[in-house]
Design a protein around this motif. Structure first.
Motif, PDB file in Angstrom:
ATOM      1  N   GLY A  22      68.330  72.979  20.921  1.00  0.00           N
ATOM      2  CA  GLY A  22      69.124  72.802  19.036  1.00  0.00           C
ATOM      3  C   GLY A  22      69.985  71.276  19.203  1.00  0.00           C
ATOM      4  N   HIS A  23      70.345  71.087  20.134  1.00  0.00           N
ATOM      5  CA  HIS A  23      70.661  69.531  20.219  1.00  0.00           C
ATOM      6  C   HIS A  23      71.042  68.855  18.277  1.00  0.00           C
ATOM      7  CE1 HIS A  23      73.583  71.128  23.244  1.00  0.00           C
ATOM      8  NE2 HIS A  23      72.256  70.858  23.957  1.00  0.00           N
ATOM      9  N   LEU A  24      71.990  67.951  17.628  1.00  0.00           N
ATOM     10  CA  LEU A  24      71.798  67.536  16.568  1.00  0.00           C
ATOM     11  C   LEU A  24      71.860  66.121  17.034  1.00  0.00           C
ATOM     12  CD1 LEU A  24      71.657  67.645  13.812  1.00  0.00           C
ATOM     13  CD2 LEU A  24      74.270  67.430  13.738  1.00  0.00           C
ATOM     14  N   VAL A  25      70.812  65.264  16.778  1.00  0.00           N
ATOM     15  CA  VAL A  25      70.185  64.147  17.161  1.00  0.00           C
ATOM     16  C   VAL A  25      69.960  63.223  15.520  1.00  0.00           C
ATOM     17  CG1 VAL A  25      69.874  64.289  19.332  1.00  0.00           C
ATOM     18  CG2 VAL A  25      67.977  64.492  17.600  1.00  0.00           C
ATOM     19  N   GLU A  26      70.138  61.978  15.622  1.00  0.00           N
ATOM     20  CA  GLU A  26      69.761  61.599  15.044  1.00  0.00           C
ATOM     21  C   GLU A  26      68.519  60.205  15.598  1.00  0.00           C
ATOM     22  OE1 GLU A  26      71.839  56.918  11.748  1.00  0.00           O
ATOM     23  OE2 GLU A  26      72.995  57.650  13.899  1.00  0.00           O
ATOM     24  N   VAL A  27      67.583  60.135  14.116  1.00  0.00           N
ATOM     25  CA  VAL A  27      66.275  59.877  14.512  1.00  0.00           C
ATOM     26  C   VAL A  27      65.679  58.526  13.813  1.00  0.00           C
ATOM     27  CG1 VAL A  27      63.703  60.661  14.634  1.00  0.00           C
ATOM     28  CG2 VAL A  27      65.323  62.249  15.801  1.00  0.00           C
ATOM     29  N   GLU A  28      65.328  57.475  14.181  1.00  0.00           N
ATOM     30  CA  GLU A  28      65.111  56.608  13.765  1.00  0.00           C
ATOM     31  C   GLU A  28      63.720  56.031  14.398  1.00  0.00           C
ATOM     32  OE1 GLU A  28      68.075  53.346  13.567  1.00  0.00           O
ATOM     33  OE2 GLU A  28      69.781  54.653  12.405  1.00  0.00           O
ATOM     34  N   SER A  29      63.131  55.707  13.061  1.00  0.00           N
ATOM     35  CA  SER A  29      61.540  54.913  13.434  1.00  0.00           C
ATOM     36  C   SER A  29      61.487  53.275  13.608  1.00  0.00           C
ATOM     37  CB  SER A  29      60.133  55.611  12.665  1.00  0.00           C
ATOM     38  OG  SER A  29      60.513  56.410  12.695  1.00  0.00           O
ATOM     39  N   HIS A  30      60.816  52.443  14.315  1.00  0.00           N
ATOM     40  CA  HIS A  30      60.658  50.776  14.581  1.00  0.00           C
ATOM     41  C   HIS A  30      59.708  50.428  14.167  1.00  0.00           C
ATOM     42  CE1 HIS A  30      65.693  50.812  14.594  1.00  0.00           C
ATOM     43  NE2 HIS A  30      65.197  51.990  16.051  1.00  0.00           N
ATOM     44  N   PHE A  31      59.504  49.630  12.945  1.00  0.00           N
ATOM     45  CA  PHE A  31      58.391  49.011  13.364  1.00  0.00           C
ATOM     46  C   PHE A  31      57.367  48.404  14.116  1.00  0.00           C
ATOM     47  CE2 PHE A  31      54.099  45.963  12.423  1.00  0.00           C
ATOM     48  CZ  PHE A  31      54.017  47.057  12.007  1.00  0.00           C
ATOM     49  N   LEU A  32      56.662  48.711  15.467  1.00  0.00           N
ATOM     50  CA  LEU A  32      56.757  47.483  16.627  1.00  0.00           C
ATOM     51  C   LEU A  32      54.947  46.949  16.143  1.00  0.00           C
ATOM     52  CD1 LEU A  32      56.963  49.559  19.911  1.00  0.00           C
ATOM     53  CD2 LEU A  32      58.118  47.955  19.190  1.00  0.00           C
ATOM     54  N   SER A  33      55.768  45.371  16.289  1.00  0.00           N
ATOM     55  CA  SER A  33      54.159  44.825  16.062  1.00  0.00           C
ATOM     56  C   SER A  33      52.763  44.306  16.967  1.00  0.00           C
ATOM     57  CB  SER A  33      54.625  43.410  15.757  1.00  0.00           C
ATOM     58  OG  SER A  33      54.894  42.420  16.542  1.00  0.00           O
ATOM     59  N   ASP A  34      52.005  44.366  17.049  1.00  0.00           N
ATOM     60  CA  ASP A  34      50.755  43.874  18.222  1.00  0.00           C
ATOM     61  C   ASP A  34      51.799  42.322  19.550  1.00  0.00           C
ATOM     62  OD1 ASP A  34      49.294  45.202  16.210  1.00  0.00           O
ATOM     63  OD2 ASP A  34      48.813  43.626  16.043  1.00  0.00           O
ATOM     64  N   LYS A  35      52.677  41.643  18.740  1.00  0.00           N
ATOM     65  CA  LYS A  35      53.187  40.591  19.792  1.00  0.00           C
ATOM     66  C   LYS A  35      54.475  41.143  20.898  1.00  0.00           C
ATOM     67  CE  LYS A  35      51.377  36.872  16.488  1.00  0.00           C
ATOM     68  NZ  LYS A  35      52.066  35.946  16.045  1.00  0.00           N
ATOM     69  N   HIS A  36      54.380  42.419  20.181  1.00  0.00           N
ATOM     70  CA  HIS A  36      55.677  43.320  20.873  1.00  0.00           C
ATOM     71  C   HIS A  36      55.423  43.156  22.300  1.00  0.00           C
ATOM     72  CE1 HIS A  36      58.643  46.058  22.592  1.00  0.00           C
ATOM     73  NE2 HIS A  36      59.167  45.065  21.656  1.00  0.00           N
ATOM     74  N   LYS A  37      55.224  43.084  23.686  1.00  0.00           N
ATOM     75  CA  LYS A  37      55.816  43.070  25.112  1.00  0.00           C
ATOM     76  C   LYS A  37      55.068  44.044  24.976  1.00  0.00           C
ATOM     77  CE  LYS A  37      56.239  41.297  29.018  1.00  0.00           C
ATOM     78  NZ  LYS A  37      56.236  39.845  29.276  1.00  0.00           N
TER      79      LYS A  37
END
Length: 376
Positions: free
Chosen positions: A221-236
């Motif tokens: 149960g370690h404390l972590v910071e979570v973020e979501s980043h949008f990925l486009s269709d053109k991402h590798k």
């Protein structure tokens, strides 16, 4: 769904000792052999379902049937979309040298071999070969942006790296039940831990967004910071995953193939083209995860969820390690998204939904292939 729409970053704080494997003790001095990091996608899947109970960003049944997560990868915090994936096994990169597994013709004077000289050589008449067989790989990660480049170009572009974490051991206190003091007898024990380097984060791919915030993550149960980043269709990564695999692919996550009872090095299914299959791989790696409550338990706790109740631990199995290379005699002509669920074990849900066996197409020097369809 045929793409990952979000990149989930997890930034650990301090030591993540619960994810590092077995405890150490005078009787168990080889506990480091059980070390395992980073946490598998099953850990993040559990985080999704727990977060959904609070935020209700998706219907529970929809999330259970359609959530697809893959990883783990890692990146520098200030450029998470340029994340690192395992280097395919046909590229061998050490500190000062590099080498590459290629295909060479077998020496044969048989009439069949001579007759085939005028035609395209098939896979069965070639073997894996490389110049420096004593060279050991010292770099195991490469930038996703440089996928499919030969090892000398990877080195020139400084696109290779070692994992940004270290396994360490430390004395952990055993606290008294009624006060914040160490117990008088056997109050300290030695435990495995992972020290994650600053300015780096773990990276997972998902087709759902996880609300940003602070979460408890992992077995301890370690404390972590979570973020979501949008990925486009053109991402590798999405462009590569939408490119049909022809004669070769490399795993970038461990692959669990087979049935619910057995694990295999490749899918034990009639639709998988095993004819002439060749591989580069290493010893299998353990693969375990918590499966959750039974349907009866879910119905019971639906209205009064008790987070202290843990799910059942699934049976242990083995996985083909990330980086393993598969080479086919005939074109596969599929993307990973098109792999049938039947190629993967199904224990409540297909393991493909946990990103199992995520793979990308690769080019291999000297690869000779048959272009005609296999005969039944």
């Amino acid at each position: 769904m045929s793409k990952f729409q979000y990149l989930i970053t997890v930034k650990p704080l301090g030591l993540m000792y619960g994810s590092a494997g077995a405890f150490l003790s005078p009787e168990n001095l080889v506990g480091r052999s059980g070390a395992k990091f980073p946490p598998d996608t099953a850990t993040l899947a559990g985080l999704f379902f727990n977060a959904n109970r609070e935020h209700q960003f998706a219907d529970r049944t929809e999330l259970r049937n359609h959530l697809v997560i893959s990883g783990p990868f890692w990146a520098q915090q200030y450029k998470p979309k340029q994340f690192y994936v395992p280097i395919p096994w046909h590229n061998v990169i050490a500190e000062k040298e590099d080498d590459e597994w290629i295909f060479v013709k077998k020496k044969s004077n048989s009439p069949e071999a001579v007759a085939s000289e005028s035609n395209q050589w098939c896979l069965g008449q070639h073997r894996w070969e490389r110049t420096n067989k004593d060279l050991k790989p010292e770099f195991s990660w490469q930038s996703i942006n440089t996928w499919n480049l030969p090892p000398n170009e990877l080195r020139e572009q400084q696109a290779i790296a070692k994992a940004p974490w270290d396994f360490v051991s430390f004395l952990h206190p055993r606290i008294k039940a009624e006060e914040r003091h160490v117990v008088e007898k056997d109050g300290l024990f030695l435990e495995n831990a992972v020290q994650f380097h600053e300015d780096y984060c773990l990276v997972y791919l998902s087709n759902y967004e996880l609300p940003a915030g602070w979460y408890r993550f992992g077995g301890e149960g370690h404390l972590v910071e979570v973020e979501s980043h949008f990925l486009s269709d053109k991402h590798k990564i999405n462009r590569l995953l939408n490119q049909k695999i022809q004669h070769a692919f490399a795993l970038i996550t461990p692959g669990v193939w087979g049935s619910n009872n057995y694990s295999y090095r490749y899918p034990n299914h009639s639709s998988f083209p095993r004819q002439g299959l060749k591989m580069l791989t290493d010893k299998p790696v353990p693969y375990r995860y918590r499966l959750g409550h039974s349907q009866q338990e879910i119905e019971t706790v639906e209205e009064s969820y008790d987070p202290s109740r843990t799910g059942r631990l699934s049976r242990g199995r083995y996985a083909v390690p990330a980086g393993s290379v598969y080479v086919f005699k005939h074109p596969l002509n599929q993307t990973w998204w098109e792999f049938p669920d039947e190629w993967f074990p199904k224990e409540g849900f297909p393991l493909k939904h946990l990103g199992c066996g995520l793979c990308l197409p690769i080019d291999i020097q000297g690869l000779p292939v048959c272009t005609t369809a296999p005969t039944e």
